[in-house]
Design a protein around this motif. Structure first.
Motif, PDB file in Angstrom:
ATOM      1  N   MET A  27       0.815  -1.205   0.000  1.00 39.77           N
ATOM      2  CA  MET A  27       0.000   0.000   0.000  1.00 39.77           C
ATOM      3  C   MET A  27       0.858   1.269   0.000  1.00 39.77           C
ATOM      4  SD  MET A  27      -3.326  -0.828   2.382  1.00 39.77           S
ATOM      5  CE  MET A  27      -2.704  -2.025   3.565  1.00 39.77           C
ATOM      6  N   LYS A  28       2.023   1.221   0.634  1.00 41.04           N
ATOM      7  CA  LYS A  28       2.899   2.389   0.723  1.00 41.04           C
ATOM      8  C   LYS A  28       3.838   2.511  -0.473  1.00 41.04           C
ATOM      9  CE  LYS A  28       1.838   4.383   4.581  1.00 41.04           C
ATOM     10  NZ  LYS A  28       1.325   5.749   4.542  1.00 41.04           N
ATOM     11  N   SER A  29       4.051   1.428  -1.183  1.00 43.20           N
ATOM     12  CA  SER A  29       4.971   1.424  -2.306  1.00 43.20           C
ATOM     13  C   SER A  29       4.419   2.193  -3.494  1.00 43.20           C
ATOM     14  CB  SER A  29       5.259  -0.030  -2.721  1.00 43.20           C
ATOM     15  OG  SER A  29       6.070  -0.059  -3.861  1.00 43.20           O
ATOM     16  N   ARG A  30       5.302   2.878  -4.187  1.00 42.50           N
ATOM     17  CA  ARG A  30       4.899   3.628  -5.380  1.00 42.50           C
ATOM     18  C   ARG A  30       5.157   2.843  -6.649  1.00 42.50           C
ATOM     19  NH1 ARG A  30       8.045   8.916  -4.152  1.00 42.50           N
ATOM     20  NH2 ARG A  30       8.882   7.690  -2.480  1.00 42.50           N
ATOM     21  N   GLY A  31       5.578   1.591  -6.507  1.00 38.44           N
ATOM     22  CA  GLY A  31       5.815   0.759  -7.675  1.00 38.44           C
ATOM     23  C   GLY A  31       6.985  -0.188  -7.450  1.00 38.44           C
ATOM     24  N   PRO A  32       7.312  -0.949  -8.485  1.00 37.57           N
ATOM     25  CA  PRO A  32       8.436  -1.887  -8.380  1.00 37.57           C
ATOM     26  C   PRO A  32       9.716  -1.169  -7.977  1.00 37.57           C
ATOM     27  CG  PRO A  32       7.200  -2.249 -10.403  1.00 37.57           C
ATOM     28  CD  PRO A  32       6.660  -0.980  -9.789  1.00 37.57           C
ATOM     29  N   GLY A  33      10.482  -1.770  -7.098  1.00 38.06           N
ATOM     30  CA  GLY A  33      11.737  -1.177  -6.664  1.00 38.06           C
ATOM     31  C   GLY A  33      11.606  -0.185  -5.522  1.00 38.06           C
TER      32      GLY A  33
END
Length: 117
Positions: A27-33
């Motif tokens: 949920m906090k991630s803005r995308g891969p990596g």
């Protein structure tokens, strides 16, 4: 014995905490990596140590116990983030309804998802 001294050895608690941690990170991630940044943000916002989040994600098989206080902190963070995501969805729904109209299939589907039929 204080709350920090209580420990649970049941793997179900660790598994649940690992699932919440992964969902929080997603949920906090803005995308891969962006996993590391997401875990750092969770640490800042909710006070869950980055190292423990990392261990739950990558070393789950080596963990044997989790303290009650850490388990409860992860659960509270997960619930708070779910509520934040729900508010965000409701805001997006209201904006989409203004643009597309209440009869839009997207608006109807989102309302059904939210139970607002």
């Amino acid at each position: 014995m204080g709350k920090k001294g209580l420990r649970m050895s049941d793997t179900a608690y660790l598994d649940q905490a690992a699932n919440w941690s992964k969902d929080l990170t997603r949920m906090k991630s803005r995308g891969p990596g962006d996993i590391e940044n997401a875990m750092r943000q969770i640490e800042r916002e909710y006070g869950i140590e980055y190292g423990f989040l990392w261990s739950l994600r990558y070393r789950r098989d080596r963990l044997r116990i989790i303290s009650v206080s850490v388990y409860e902190t992860i659960r509270a963070a997960y619930r708070a983030e779910c509520e934040r995501q729900l508010r965000k969805l409701e805001n997006d729904l209201a904006r989409t309804e203004k643009i597309a109209g209440a009869d839009s299939s997207s608006v109807r589907a989102a309302k059904a998802l939210l139970g607002k039929d």
